[in-house]
Design a protein around this motif. Structure first.
Motif, PDB file in Angstrom:
ATOM      1  N   ASP A 121       0.835  -1.202   0.000  1.00  0.00           N
ATOM      2  CA  ASP A 121       0.000   0.000   0.000  1.00  0.00           C
ATOM      3  C   ASP A 121       0.871   1.254   0.000  1.00  0.00           C
ATOM      4  O   ASP A 121       0.547   2.250  -0.651  1.00  0.00           O
ATOM      5  N   THR A 122       1.999   1.201   0.712  1.00  0.00           N
ATOM      6  CA  THR A 122       2.902   2.353   0.760  1.00  0.00           C
ATOM      7  C   THR A 122       3.570   2.566  -0.594  1.00  0.00           C
ATOM      8  O   THR A 122       3.740   3.705  -1.043  1.00  0.00           O
ATOM      9  N   ASP A 123       3.959   1.483  -1.274  1.00  0.00           N
ATOM     10  CA  ASP A 123       4.518   1.598  -2.628  1.00  0.00           C
ATOM     11  C   ASP A 123       3.558   2.368  -3.531  1.00  0.00           C
ATOM     12  O   ASP A 123       3.963   3.259  -4.288  1.00  0.00           O
ATOM     13  N   LEU A 124       2.295   2.002  -3.457  1.00  0.00           N
ATOM     14  CA  LEU A 124       1.290   2.626  -4.325  1.00  0.00           C
ATOM     15  C   LEU A 124       1.069   4.097  -3.963  1.00  0.00           C
ATOM     16  O   LEU A 124       0.812   4.935  -4.844  1.00  0.00           O
ATOM     17  N   LYS A 125       1.212   4.414  -2.682  1.00  0.00           N
ATOM     18  CA  LYS A 125       1.095   5.824  -2.263  1.00  0.00           C
ATOM     19  C   LYS A 125       2.242   6.653  -2.839  1.00  0.00           C
ATOM     20  O   LYS A 125       2.047   7.804  -3.227  1.00  0.00           O
ATOM     21  N   VAL A 126       3.444   6.065  -2.868  1.00  0.00           N
ATOM     22  CA  VAL A 126       4.606   6.766  -3.429  1.00  0.00           C
ATOM     23  C   VAL A 126       4.376   7.070  -4.908  1.00  0.00           C
ATOM     24  O   VAL A 126       4.600   8.196  -5.371  1.00  0.00           O
ATOM     25  N   ILE A 127       3.901   6.081  -5.658  1.00  0.00           N
ATOM     26  CA  ILE A 127       3.645   6.256  -7.093  1.00  0.00           C
ATOM     27  C   ILE A 127       2.605   7.347  -7.308  1.00  0.00           C
ATOM     28  O   ILE A 127       2.765   8.232  -8.158  1.00  0.00           O
ATOM     29  N   ASP A 128       1.547   7.295  -6.518  1.00  0.00           N
ATOM     30  CA  ASP A 128       0.475   8.279  -6.642  1.00  0.00           C
ATOM     31  C   ASP A 128       0.955   9.684  -6.274  1.00  0.00           C
ATOM     32  O   ASP A 128       0.569  10.672  -6.914  1.00  0.00           O
ATOM     33  N   ALA A 129       1.831   9.779  -5.261  1.00  0.00           N
ATOM     34  CA  ALA A 129       2.357  11.077  -4.834  1.00  0.00           C
ATOM     35  C   ALA A 129       3.229  11.705  -5.924  1.00  0.00           C
ATOM     36  O   ALA A 129       3.182  12.917  -6.158  1.00  0.00           O
ATOM     37  N   ILE A 130       4.026  10.878  -6.601  1.00  0.00           N
ATOM     38  CA  ILE A 130       4.878  11.399  -7.684  1.00  0.00           C
ATOM     39  C   ILE A 130       4.016  11.876  -8.843  1.00  0.00           C
ATOM     40  O   ILE A 130       4.307  12.919  -9.451  1.00  0.00           O
ATOM     41  N   LEU A 131       2.941  11.137  -9.138  1.00  0.00           N
ATOM     42  CA  LEU A 131       2.030  11.596 -10.194  1.00  0.00           C
ATOM     43  C   LEU A 131       1.447  12.960  -9.822  1.00  0.00           C
ATOM     44  O   LEU A 131       1.317  13.846 -10.682  1.00  0.00           O
ATOM     45  N   GLY A 132       1.121  13.145  -8.539  1.00  0.00           N
ATOM     46  CA  GLY A 132       0.610  14.440  -8.085  1.00  0.00           C
ATOM     47  C   GLY A 132       1.608  15.558  -8.335  1.00  0.00           C
ATOM     48  O   GLY A 132       1.243  16.664  -8.769  1.00  0.00           O
ATOM     49  N   LYS A 133       2.887  15.279  -8.097  1.00  0.00           N
ATOM     50  CA  LYS A 133       3.938  16.277  -8.357  1.00  0.00           C
ATOM     51  C   LYS A 133       4.057  16.557  -9.858  1.00  0.00           C
ATOM     52  O   LYS A 133       4.315  17.688 -10.268  1.00  0.00           O
ATOM     53  N   MET A 134       3.873  15.514 -10.672  1.00  0.00           N
ATOM     54  CA  MET A 134       3.909  15.700 -12.123  1.00  0.00           C
ATOM     55  C   MET A 134       2.787  16.638 -12.568  1.00  0.00           C
ATOM     56  O   MET A 134       2.987  17.493 -13.445  1.00  0.00           O
ATOM     57  N   GLU A 135       1.619  16.496 -11.965  1.00  0.00           N
ATOM     58  CA  GLU A 135       0.496  17.349 -12.337  1.00  0.00           C
ATOM     59  C   GLU A 135       0.753  18.802 -11.951  1.00  0.00           C
ATOM     60  O   GLU A 135       0.389  19.729 -12.688  1.00  0.00           O
ATOM     61  N   VAL A 136       1.421  19.013 -10.805  1.00  0.00           N
ATOM     62  CA  VAL A 136       1.776  20.381 -10.389  1.00  0.00           C
ATOM     63  C   VAL A 136       2.785  20.976 -11.371  1.00  0.00           C
ATOM     64  O   VAL A 136       2.633  22.121 -11.818  1.00  0.00           O
ATOM     65  N   ALA A 137       3.818  20.202 -11.729  1.00  0.00           N
ATOM     66  CA  ALA A 137       4.823  20.683 -12.683  1.00  0.00           C
ATOM     67  C   ALA A 137       4.198  20.957 -14.046  1.00  0.00           C
ATOM     68  O   ALA A 137       4.580  21.906 -14.744  1.00  0.00           O
ATOM     69  N   HIS A 138       3.210  20.149 -14.403  1.00  0.00           N
ATOM     70  CA  HIS A 138       2.515  20.329 -15.683  1.00  0.00           C
ATOM     71  C   HIS A 138       1.783  21.667 -15.706  1.00  0.00           C
ATOM     72  O   HIS A 138       1.843  22.402 -16.700  1.00  0.00           O
ATOM     73  N   ARG A 139       1.100  21.981 -14.600  1.00  0.00           N
ATOM     74  CA  ARG A 139       0.366  23.258 -14.529  1.00  0.00           C
ATOM     75  C   ARG A 139       1.310  24.447 -14.557  1.00  0.00           C
ATOM     76  O   ARG A 139       0.972  25.517 -15.073  1.00  0.00           O
ATOM     77  N   LYS A 140       2.505  24.263 -13.985  1.00  0.00           N
ATOM     78  CA  LYS A 140       3.494  25.350 -13.968  1.00  0.00           C
ATOM     79  C   LYS A 140       4.253  25.458 -15.292  1.00  0.00           C
ATOM     80  O   LYS A 140       5.057  26.364 -15.468  1.00  0.00           O
ATOM     81  N   ARG A 141       3.981  24.515 -16.205  1.00  0.00           N
ATOM     82  CA  ARG A 141       4.645  24.501 -17.515  1.00  0.00           C
ATOM     83  C   ARG A 141       6.171  24.497 -17.368  1.00  0.00           C
ATOM     84  O   ARG A 141       6.864  25.301 -17.971  1.00  0.00           O
ATOM     85  N   ASN A 142       6.625  23.573 -16.540  1.00  0.00           N
ATOM     86  CA  ASN A 142       8.061  23.443 -16.305  1.00  0.00           C
ATOM     87  C   ASN A 142       8.543  22.117 -16.904  1.00  0.00           C
ATOM     88  O   ASN A 142       8.509  21.076 -16.245  1.00  0.00           O
ATOM     89  N   PRO A 143       8.978  22.137 -18.177  1.00  0.00           N
ATOM     90  CA  PRO A 143       9.380  20.884 -18.838  1.00  0.00           C
ATOM     91  C   PRO A 143      10.507  20.140 -18.126  1.00  0.00           C
ATOM     92  O   PRO A 143      10.520  18.913 -18.099  1.00  0.00           O
ATOM     93  N   ALA A 144      11.479  20.882 -17.554  1.00  0.00           N
ATOM     94  CA  ALA A 144      12.613  20.225 -16.898  1.00  0.00           C
ATOM     95  C   ALA A 144      12.145  19.420 -15.691  1.00  0.00           C
ATOM     96  O   ALA A 144      12.519  18.248 -15.518  1.00  0.00           O
ATOM     97  N   ASP A 145      11.314  20.042 -14.838  1.00  0.00           N
ATOM     98  CA  ASP A 145      10.806  19.338 -13.654  1.00  0.00           C
ATOM     99  C   ASP A 145       9.918  18.175 -14.056  1.00  0.00           C
ATOM    100  O   ASP A 145       9.965  17.090 -13.450  1.00  0.00           O
TER     101      ASP A 145
END
Length: 255
Positions: A121-145
């Motif tokens: 369950d913790t593994d899956l939380k880590v994966i989901d948390a990284i996806l959340g960070k990807m969505e934030v970087a996507h909104r900020k239009r930061n290709p490097a991040d």
């Protein structure tokens, strides 16, 4: 009779085994600095002489390395996966890029399938948390991040597959990807439409894993890397067309 006398294990050997396991399981990563001798001996509950003996053994086996005035580090054990000559060969030949994508598609689809089944369950939380960070970087239009988080997302899935051979093999190839040996990942994140589709692909992979649907997770990885292959083919074609156009333009301006 085939029995042997049982002897108490030295404390230093217990320390060696614990550090070995942390490196094997990918918890301690290449280049990571260990705590100071005092702090580490306190955490492990052993004397400094026992700790020094363990560190010396791990250094002699190439798992730990000393940096002058900087402490003890996990050795760059992944660096031996590819020789410098082979890395240069990869960078010089386009076919290596597409072989690399095929390699990732085969192994990462298996990793996603395994993560959906074997991930905690913790593994899956880590994966989901990284996806959340990807969505934030996507909104900020930061290709490097976004490109960096893309690699972290895939590595988190590989970690969740709980196969140490797969983990170390894929980490070594992702290090080369970060260095731009295979292709410049940021190129793919510059186009808004491409970035939107890539994020949708990662959402689909995450959804399959979170639902513990191994087939869906595997299919989503295959779809994602098929798309990456298509996009890189188009980028390469466009770059070649631009080179030809520049030659024509230079010729025209000289006439």
């Amino acid at each position: 009779m085939p029995f042997q006398r049982i002897e108490a294990e030295r404390l230093s050997q217990s320390v060696v085994k614990q550090i070995e396991q942390l490196i094997l399981r990918g918890i301690l990563r290449p280049g990571e600095r260990l705590p100071s001798e005092r702090e580490l001996s306190e955490r492990l509950g052993v004397s400094r002489p026992s700790l020094r003996e363990a560190v010396a053994e791990l250094q002699s086996r190439g798992l730990l390395a000393t940096r002058a005035g900087a402490g003890i580090y996990v050795a760059d054990v992944l660096g031996s996966a590819f020789s410098p000559a082979l890395i240069q060969l990869f960078a010089a030949h386009e076919e290596a890029v597409f072989d690399y994508i095929a390699f990732r598609r085969d192994l990462e689809s298996i990793a996603a399938e395994r993560a959906a089944v074997h991930g905690s369950d913790t593994d899956l939380k880590v994966i989901d948390a990284i996806l959340g960070k990807m969505e934030v970087a996507h909104r900020k239009r930061n290709p490097a991040d976004e490109a960096e988080l893309d690699a972290e997302f895939h590595l988190a899935i590989i970690e969740a597959s709980h196969n140490v051979i797969l983990l170390h093999m894929m980490r070594s190839t992702f290090d080369l990807l970060r260095e731009g040996v295979f292709f410049n990942r940021q190129q793919m994140f510059k186009n808004r439409t491409t970035r939107d589709l890539l994020l949708d692909h990662h959402r689909a992979i995450n959804e399959g894993i979170q639902a513990r649907d191994a087939a869906a997770a595997k299919a989503a990885v295959v779809e994602h890397l098929d798309y990456v292959e298509e996009e890189l083919t188009l980028l390469n074609k466009a770059a070649k067309n631009e080179d030809i156009a520049r030659l024509r333009y230079a010729h025209e301006t000289e006439r």
